[in-house]
Structures are given as structure tokens and as C-alpha cells.
Design an enzyme around this catalytic site. Structure first.
Site, PDB file in Angstrom:
ATOM      1  N   SER A  60       0.855  -1.196   0.000  1.00 17.89           N
ATOM      2  CA  SER A  60       0.000   0.000   0.000  1.00 17.89           C
ATOM      3  C   SER A  60       0.892   1.248   0.000  1.00 17.89           C
ATOM      4  O   SER A  60       2.109   1.161   0.155  1.00 17.89           O
ATOM      5  CB  SER A  60      -0.863   0.017   1.264  1.00 17.89           C
ATOM      6  OG  SER A  60      -0.016   0.281   2.384  1.00 17.89           O
ATOM      7  N   ASP A  72      -1.307  -1.958  -4.053  1.00 21.12           N
ATOM      8  CA  ASP A  72      -2.630  -1.777  -3.459  1.00 21.12           C
ATOM      9  C   ASP A  72      -2.981  -0.293  -3.418  1.00 21.12           C
ATOM     10  O   ASP A  72      -2.166   0.530  -3.028  1.00 21.12           O
ATOM     11  CB  ASP A  72      -2.585  -2.356  -2.021  1.00 21.12           C
ATOM     12  CG  ASP A  72      -3.943  -2.408  -1.365  1.00 21.12           C
ATOM     13  OD1 ASP A  72      -3.994  -2.362  -0.114  1.00 21.12           O
ATOM     14  OD2 ASP A  72      -4.957  -2.487  -2.087  1.00 21.12           O
ATOM     15  N   GLY A  77     -10.200  -1.363   7.701  1.00 17.94           N
ATOM     16  CA  GLY A  77      -9.882  -1.164   9.108  1.00 17.94           C
ATOM     17  C   GLY A  77     -10.534  -2.174  10.036  1.00 17.94           C
ATOM     18  O   GLY A  77     -11.180  -3.128   9.599  1.00 17.94           O
ATOM     19  N   GLY A  83     -11.410  -4.549   2.287  1.00 12.85           N
ATOM     20  CA  GLY A  83     -11.988  -4.439   3.620  1.00 12.85           C
ATOM     21  C   GLY A  83     -12.564  -5.753   4.108  1.00 12.85           C
ATOM     22  O   GLY A  83     -13.627  -5.800   4.707  1.00 12.85           O
ATOM     23  N   THR A  97      -5.804  -5.754   7.986  1.00 15.03           N
ATOM     24  CA  THR A  97      -6.081  -5.585   9.421  1.00 15.03           C
ATOM     25  C   THR A  97      -5.821  -6.858  10.232  1.00 15.03           C
ATOM     26  O   THR A  97      -5.188  -6.801  11.292  1.00 15.03           O
ATOM     27  CB  THR A  97      -7.532  -5.115   9.639  1.00 15.03           C
ATOM     28  OG1 THR A  97      -7.669  -3.796   9.095  1.00 15.03           O
ATOM     29  CG2 THR A  97      -7.910  -5.098  11.103  1.00 15.03           C
TER      30      THR A  97
HETATM   31  O1  PGH Z   1      -8.796  -3.714   1.626  1.00 12.50           O
HETATM   32  C1  PGH Z   1      -7.733  -3.810   2.217  1.00 12.50           C
HETATM   33  C2  PGH Z   1      -7.612  -4.379   3.620  1.00 12.50           C
HETATM   34  O2  PGH Z   1      -8.855  -4.451   4.285  1.00 12.50           O
HETATM   35  P1  PGH Z   1      -8.893  -4.803   5.868  1.00 12.50           P
HETATM   36  O3  PGH Z   1      -8.588  -3.533   6.615  1.00 12.50           O
HETATM   37  O4  PGH Z   1     -10.273  -5.309   6.131  1.00 12.50           O
HETATM   38  O5  PGH Z   1      -7.834  -5.848   6.125  1.00 12.50           O
HETATM   39  N1  PGH Z   1      -6.593  -3.408   1.621  1.00 12.50           N
HETATM   40  O6  PGH Z   1      -6.612  -2.856   0.387  1.00 12.50           O
HETATM   41 NA    NA Z   2      -5.859  -3.712  -4.271  1.00 12.47          NA
HETATM   42 ZN    ZN Z   3      -8.475  -1.795   0.155  1.00 13.63          ZN
END
Ligand code: PGH
Ligand code: NA
Ligand code: ZN
Length: 306
Positions: A49, A81, A180, A210, A255
Site C-alpha cells: 500500500s 494496493d 480497518g 476491507g 487488518t
Molecule cells: O482492503 C484492504 C484491507 O482491508 P482490511 O482492513 O479489512 O484488512 N486493503 O486494500
Molecule cells: Na488492491
Molecule cells: Zn483496500
């Protein structure tokens, strides 16, 4: 070996399983991911990320993942990401990423299409797969912040048009998940009917952001170390299992890895005030990481698919 994203996800959607995409920031998380993928003979995405790029350096993480991926038997995809703009995606291409996300979902649709088409042209010119997003998740994570009001779920008809106009390889959608550890009070509502309608119109692999579950065993242990995670909630396993036959082929997990690493570190540090060997402190985090990663491959039915 390191492979391109499209081949891995097309197979997953076709055969009805999903591939976890785990965020990494360092050596230990990367080791945990690859050791378990190899052990379970599972293909895997390792994603970086914007926050990880700032923390560890994009080239550092790219070189680490590329080198380690070259020494395992399972297919590994190195994925950017939430690529924020064209420039960041170009830097990732230059660093050897084999999959990139351009996340222009917070812009008006026309701009999202324009930005995404530019990335597709450049990435496809060098054989790299592209993920884009339509619809917005709520929640906060690594500079990706969307308020409740701005969040909106993906429109199936718009998704069909977006895919046709952009030429992407896989599509991230919003059906009720959020980034999150605080995904709303109680069980987050996942709009499976909307997903089915999107999957009927879009044959590409679909991506779920997520998607961390905040497993009960992990939360209990964290609370026992004094971690203040009482309100943390995640996506239920049943919702993940239901989404996979409906086209979800890539599932993002960050997360749950953060919680696992933190549990190991807290258990050592809080319990042993005299311990100061980082290998013992971070090493314990790596053990819990492997446990969570194992559970994800089993939940998504990725085991043995390499
Ligand atoms: O979408 C996510 C991670 O989601 P979480 O916070 O649910 O792990 N990264 O791109
Ligand atoms: Na992604
Ligand atoms: Zn994401």
C-alpha cells in the site's frame, strides 16, 4: 515464482475459489505469507500500500518479494494496493510489480474511467494486470479515508459499462465491506444480491476490499494483553464463503495481519519486561501471522490450487 495477476485470478473465478491478497510492510510479514503459501500449495498475492511504500520503500519491498518469490514453487503476484495516481503506478511498474491497482473511485466516474484507461494502456504494454475500483468503501486505512456519506455501493449496470470502457483485468467493488478494524456495530451487512447482479454482468474476477474478519480467538488474546480492541469487528466467514461462488476471486487482508503481529509483540513485551531481542519480539508476531494466514487460505479454498 513471480507471476502476472490475471492468470491467477481468472483461474480462481473459473474454478470457484479465491486468492488472498495480503498487505506486507516488512521481512517478517513477507516470510509468513510465503512460508504458509508454500506449505499449503496455494497461489497468493502480496500487496504493497501507499503507507507500506512510505514506511519501507517501494523498491526495498519489491526486491524482497521478487527475490523470495523466485525461490518458492507456488505462484506469487506482487500487487500495488490502492495506487493513488498514474505516477505511483508507473513507479510500481518500474519496480517490477506484476499487478497494479489504480484507485480513482473517489473521483467522478468520467475521471475514474480516464485515469484507469491510461493505467491499463501503460500496464498492458508491459504485460502487467490492472485492478480498478467502482463504488466506495467506508472506513480509514493508510490515507484511504471515506466518510459514511461518501461511501456508496457499486451499481451493477455501471460496473458492466466501466469494465467495457476501461479494459481492466479485475474489478474491486463495494458491497458493504469497509477498511480497518471497526467495520460497524455487530455484523456488517453484505449485499449478496447486488454482488450476484454484478457477477451476472461482469465476467472478470471481482475483488473484495476491507475483508478482514477480526477472528474471535485473536481478539480475545489481544484483550488479554491489554490491547484496546473491544469495538473491533470484521466480516463474518459465512459472508466470505458466500461471496466466492458469486465471483469474488481476490480478497484483501491487512487488518487481521496487523492484529496478529501486534498480539505476538504485546505478548512478549508486556509479559517479559527484560526481553530486548527483536527476533524474539517480532518472531512471536510472525508465528501468529502464520496462523491467521493459514486460516485465510482454508476459508477461501485456495489450499492445493497452486
Ligand atoms: O482492503 C484492504 C484491507 O482491508 P482490511 O482492513 O479489512 O484488512 N486493503 O486494500
Ligand atoms: Na488492491
Ligand atoms: Zn483496500
Amino acid at each position: 515464482p513471480l507471476v502476472v495477476g490475471k492468470e491467477v485470478l481468472d483461474k480462481a473465478r473459473r474454478e470457484g475459489y479465491a486468492v488472498p491478497s495480503f498487505n506486507t510492510n516488512n521481512l517478517e510479514i513477507t516470510q509468513a505469507i510465503l512460508e504458509v503459501a508454500e506449505e499449503l500449495k496455494a497461489p497468493v498475492f502480496i500487496q504493497v500500500s501507499d503507507g507500506a511504500r512510505k514506511y519501507a520503500g517501494m523498491e526495498n519491498l519489491a526486491n524482497l518479494v521478487k527475490d523470495m518469490a523466485s525461490r518458492v514453487r507456488v505462484p506469487v503476484v506482487l500487487h500495488l494496493d490502492h495506487g493513488a495516481d498514474f505516477a505511483m503506478v508507473m513507479q510500481a511498474l518500474r519496480a517490477g510489480f506484476t499487478s497494479v491497482m489504480i484507485d480513482a473511485s473517489h473521483h467522478p466516474l468520467e475521471e475514474n474511467v480516464r485515469e484507469t484507461r491510461k493505467v491499463v494502456e501503460a500496464a498492458h504494454a508491459v504485460g502487467v494486470s490492472v485492478e480498478a475500483e467502482l463504488g466506495r468503501l467506508q472506513g480509514i486505512e493508510d490515507n484511504v479515508q471515506v466518510s459514511e456519506a461518501e461511501a456508496f455501493l457499486t451499481d451493477p449496470e455501471e460496473a458492466e459499462r466501466f469494465v467495457a470502457e476501461t479494459g481492466i483485468d479485475y474489478l474491486a467493488i463495494a458491497i458493504g465491506t469497509s477498511h480497518g478494524a471497526y467495520k460497524g456495530k455487530g455484523r456488517p451487512y453484505i449485499d449478496h444480491r447486488r454482488l450476484q447482479e454484478i457477477a451476472r454482468r461482469v465476467s472478470l474476477p471481482l475483488v473484495l476490499h476491507g475483508a478482514s474478519g477480526v477472528p474471535a480467538w485473536l481478539k480475545e488474546k489481544l484483550l488479554a494483553t491489554g490491547a484496546e480492541v473491544k469495538e473491533a469487528t470484521g466480516i463474518h466467514d459465512e459472508d466470505i464463503q458466500k461471496a466466492i461462488p458469486n465471483g469474488i476471486a481476490k480478497i484483501n487482508i491487512d487488518t487481521d495481519l496487523r492484529l496478529a503481529m501486534t498480539l505476538g509483540i504485546r505478548e512478549v513485551v508486556v509479559g517479559n519486561p527484560r526481553e530486548f531481542d527483536p527476533r524474539k519480539i517480532i518472531g512471536k508476531g510472525r508465528d501468529y501471522l502464520k496462523q491467521v494466514i493459514r486460516e485465510k487460505f482454508q476459508l477461501m479454498r485456495t489450499v492445493g490450487r497452486a
